[in-house]
Scaffold this motif. Structure first.
Motif, PDB file in Angstrom:
ATOM      1  N   THR A 114       5.063   5.423   2.518  1.00 50.66           N
ATOM      2  CA  THR A 114       4.999   3.969   2.516  1.00 50.66           C
ATOM      3  C   THR A 114       3.960   3.518   3.529  1.00 50.66           C
ATOM      4  O   THR A 114       3.993   3.933   4.691  1.00 50.66           O
TER       5      THR A 114
ATOM      6  N   ARG B 238      -0.390  -6.306   8.690  1.00 55.05           N
ATOM      7  CA  ARG B 238       0.850  -5.589   8.926  1.00 55.05           C
ATOM      8  C   ARG B 238       1.654  -5.595   7.635  1.00 55.05           C
ATOM      9  O   ARG B 238       1.668  -6.584   6.903  1.00 55.05           O
ATOM     10  N   ARG B 239       2.307  -4.490   7.331  1.00 60.80           N
ATOM     11  CA  ARG B 239       2.934  -4.305   6.018  1.00 60.80           C
ATOM     12  C   ARG B 239       4.390  -4.754   5.955  1.00 60.80           C
ATOM     13  O   ARG B 239       5.092  -4.405   5.033  1.00 60.80           O
ATOM     14  N   TRP B 240       4.839  -5.475   6.939  1.00 63.09           N
ATOM     15  CA  TRP B 240       6.199  -6.024   6.871  1.00 63.09           C
ATOM     16  C   TRP B 240       6.281  -7.255   7.757  1.00 63.09           C
ATOM     17  O   TRP B 240       5.385  -7.556   8.496  1.00 63.09           O
TER      18      TRP B 240
ATOM     19  N   SER C 229      -0.175   0.365   7.819  1.00 60.07           N
ATOM     20  CA  SER C 229      -1.369  -0.401   8.163  1.00 60.07           C
ATOM     21  C   SER C 229      -2.611   0.313   7.651  1.00 60.07           C
ATOM     22  O   SER C 229      -2.621   1.531   7.465  1.00 60.07           O
ATOM     23  N   TYR C 230      -3.640  -0.476   7.416  1.00 59.39           N
ATOM     24  CA  TYR C 230      -4.944   0.030   6.994  1.00 59.39           C
ATOM     25  C   TYR C 230      -5.996  -0.681   7.820  1.00 59.39           C
ATOM     26  O   TYR C 230      -5.940  -1.906   8.003  1.00 59.39           O
TER      27      TYR C 230
ATOM     28  N   MET D 188       0.845  -1.197   0.000  1.00 58.78           N
ATOM     29  CA  MET D 188       0.000   0.000   0.000  1.00 58.78           C
ATOM     30  C   MET D 188       0.880   1.247   0.000  1.00 58.78           C
ATOM     31  O   MET D 188       1.876   1.308   0.715  1.00 58.78           O
TER      32      MET D 188
END
Length: 201
Positions: free
Chosen positions: A92, A199-201, A95-96, A1
């Protein structure tokens, strides 16, 4: 995202009805745009207490290809043709979250910037921010909220959409949430692809 926003600041006496008409007639064009999670068509108006008249669309991109396709295509060129080329801010995604009012139409949006202090390791600061964001997104009136980071300036960005029939009963966000914008239209072709709670990582 990826989060993205550009701000077009307009003269103090600018007729904001022009922007409202622009969104009313063109906003639907991105309702099916590939790679776009959501786009909030935002304005701020001096007559409503803002320091500026401003058109400031905010985007959450589900894919980098979608963002690039927009920036290098006719959509963004229309902005350039009409207003000149604005600075495009981007962050960057971390979270969404979908909020309790996810099914409601948003009336306002807030943008809060928070510096990441040098005294805290970046990883720890980000992990704490993600946990806090998940809790904040559960508040009454939240339609959706995104957390992102700008590692160039070491700044966190929290962007939240609030229901038009939100906690204050008048479509306004609660106080203390940062800069406020009015939502004129919301395009959500890939909202589900933003991965709420991931979570994005």
């Amino acid at each position: 995202m990826h989060a993205m926003q550009y701000e077009i600041t307009l003269p103090a006496d600018y007729d904001m009805g022009i922007i409202r008409e622009r969104v009313a007639t063109r906003g639907h064009l991105l309702d099916t745009f590939p790679g776009l999670g959501l786009k909030a068509y935002l304005i701020r108006e001096r007559e409503a207490g803002s320091p500026v008249n401003q058109y400031a669309p905010f985007y959450l991109w589900a894919t980098p290809a979608g963002m690039n396709s927009f920036l290098w295509g006719p959509g963004f060129q229309g902005i350039v043709n009409d207003f000149g080329r604005p600075v495009v801010q981007h962050w960057t995604g971390l979270s969404y979250e979908e909020g309790p009012a996810a099914a409601s139409a948003p009336g306002t949006a807030t943008r809060r910037r928070t510096p990441l202090g040098e005294a805290v390791p970046p990883g720890a600061a980000v992990a704490e921010a993600v946990d806090r964001h998940a809790r904040e997104a559960r508040r009454d009136g939240v339609v959706a909220s995104a957390l992102a980071v700008d590692p160039r300036h070491w700044e966190l960005l929290t962007f939240t959409l609030w229901a038009a029939d939100g906690p204050l009963g008048d479509g306004e966000a609660p106080a203390g949430e940062g800069e406020r914008f009015r939502v004129l239209h919301l395009s959500t072709p890939g909202r589900e692809a933003l991965g709420a709670g991931l979570r994005r990582w």
